[in-house]
Design an enzyme around this catalytic site. Sequence first.
Site, PDB file in Angstrom:
ATOM      1  N   LYS A  85       3.580  -5.085 -15.785  1.00  0.00           N
ATOM      2  CA  LYS A  85       4.815  -5.864 -15.643  1.00  0.00           C
ATOM      3  C   LYS A  85       4.548  -7.354 -15.850  1.00  0.00           C
ATOM      4  O   LYS A  85       5.318  -8.051 -16.527  1.00  0.00           O
ATOM      5  CB  LYS A  85       5.426  -5.620 -14.267  1.00  0.00           C
ATOM      6  CG  LYS A  85       5.954  -4.208 -14.075  1.00  0.00           C
ATOM      7  CD  LYS A  85       6.536  -4.016 -12.687  1.00  0.00           C
ATOM      8  CE  LYS A  85       7.113  -2.621 -12.509  1.00  0.00           C
ATOM      9  NZ  LYS A  85       7.710  -2.426 -11.165  1.00  0.00           N
ATOM     10  N   CYS A  93       4.284  -7.852  -9.790  1.00  0.00           N
ATOM     11  CA  CYS A  93       3.931  -7.082  -8.595  1.00  0.00           C
ATOM     12  C   CYS A  93       4.454  -5.655  -8.694  1.00  0.00           C
ATOM     13  O   CYS A  93       5.454  -5.396  -9.358  1.00  0.00           O
ATOM     14  CB  CYS A  93       4.524  -7.714  -7.333  1.00  0.00           C
ATOM     15  SG  CYS A  93       4.086  -9.432  -7.041  1.00  0.00           S
ATOM     16  N   ASP A  94       3.774  -4.769  -8.013  1.00  0.00           N
ATOM     17  CA  ASP A  94       4.299  -3.422  -7.834  1.00  0.00           C
ATOM     18  C   ASP A  94       3.689  -2.825  -6.583  1.00  0.00           C
ATOM     19  O   ASP A  94       2.556  -3.162  -6.219  1.00  0.00           O
ATOM     20  CB  ASP A  94       4.011  -2.524  -9.035  1.00  0.00           C
ATOM     21  CG  ASP A  94       4.977  -1.357  -9.100  1.00  0.00           C
ATOM     22  OD1 ASP A  94       4.673  -0.305  -8.493  1.00  0.00           O
ATOM     23  OD2 ASP A  94       6.037  -1.490  -9.710  1.00  0.00           O
ATOM     24  N   SER A  95       4.452  -1.956  -5.925  1.00  0.00           N
ATOM     25  CA  SER A  95       3.983  -1.336  -4.687  1.00  0.00           C
ATOM     26  C   SER A  95       4.015   0.178  -4.791  1.00  0.00           C
ATOM     27  O   SER A  95       4.934   0.744  -5.380  1.00  0.00           O
ATOM     28  CB  SER A  95       4.850  -1.791  -3.504  1.00  0.00           C
ATOM     29  OG  SER A  95       4.755  -3.179  -3.306  1.00  0.00           O
ATOM     30  N   GLY A 119       0.042  -4.188  -5.757  1.00  0.00           N
ATOM     31  CA  GLY A 119      -0.740  -4.812  -6.812  1.00  0.00           C
ATOM     32  C   GLY A 119      -0.096  -6.141  -7.156  1.00  0.00           C
ATOM     33  O   GLY A 119       1.133  -6.259  -7.180  1.00  0.00           O
TER      34      GLY A 119
END
Length: 217
Positions: A59, A81-83, A118
Amino acid sequence: MTDAPELVLGSASPGRAEILARARVPFRTLVSHVDEAAVGARASGASPAQLALLLAEAKGRDVAAQVAEAGVERPTLVVGCDSVFEMDGVAYGKPYEPEVAVERWRLQQGREGVLHTGQWLGLVQPDGTLRSTSAQVSAVVRFAAADERTIAAYVATGEPLRCAGAFTIDGAGAALVGSVDGDPNAVIGLSVSTLRTQCEELGVSFTVLWDSSNSER
């Protein structure tokens, strides 16, 4: 400060936007066009923590490419960001559908899991060059016991449908979270302390990002 880098948040998440606003870091939002399912398919065999980092980087790089293509007049930071939520070694993303969220809560109520976030940070220069760094932050989340009526009522709010693990700690879901071991901002979706470290790795003092135009508390 006119020579401070601009910050671009590569996410439409209200929670992440609110974190930056509370941290007094001005930013603009630019959403990525990354196909999360496709990234996940290519990352077969990756751990939940690794998957969070891969998605964040995908992303972030997508948004950084958009920024570079449009051109910038000053150095520009891009955060992606990613979760991913992990329970019993299984990765869980956003449930999207109410029935899926209900099943998730039946599984996790009264138990604990790990929320992996992340975080990728890129620095785009006016000449189009890019430097980047990435980090992964994890926190243990313990859930309160919840009966079927409570689960149904929470899912009916719509809040958990677009949240990794089908919960938040900064909204209605806070009533169902017993405790968090780790950075609560990372659980919401963006670790400010990690962002500061990442800025320093790229040669940017985090303090120049602070908006000092309003000193009210």
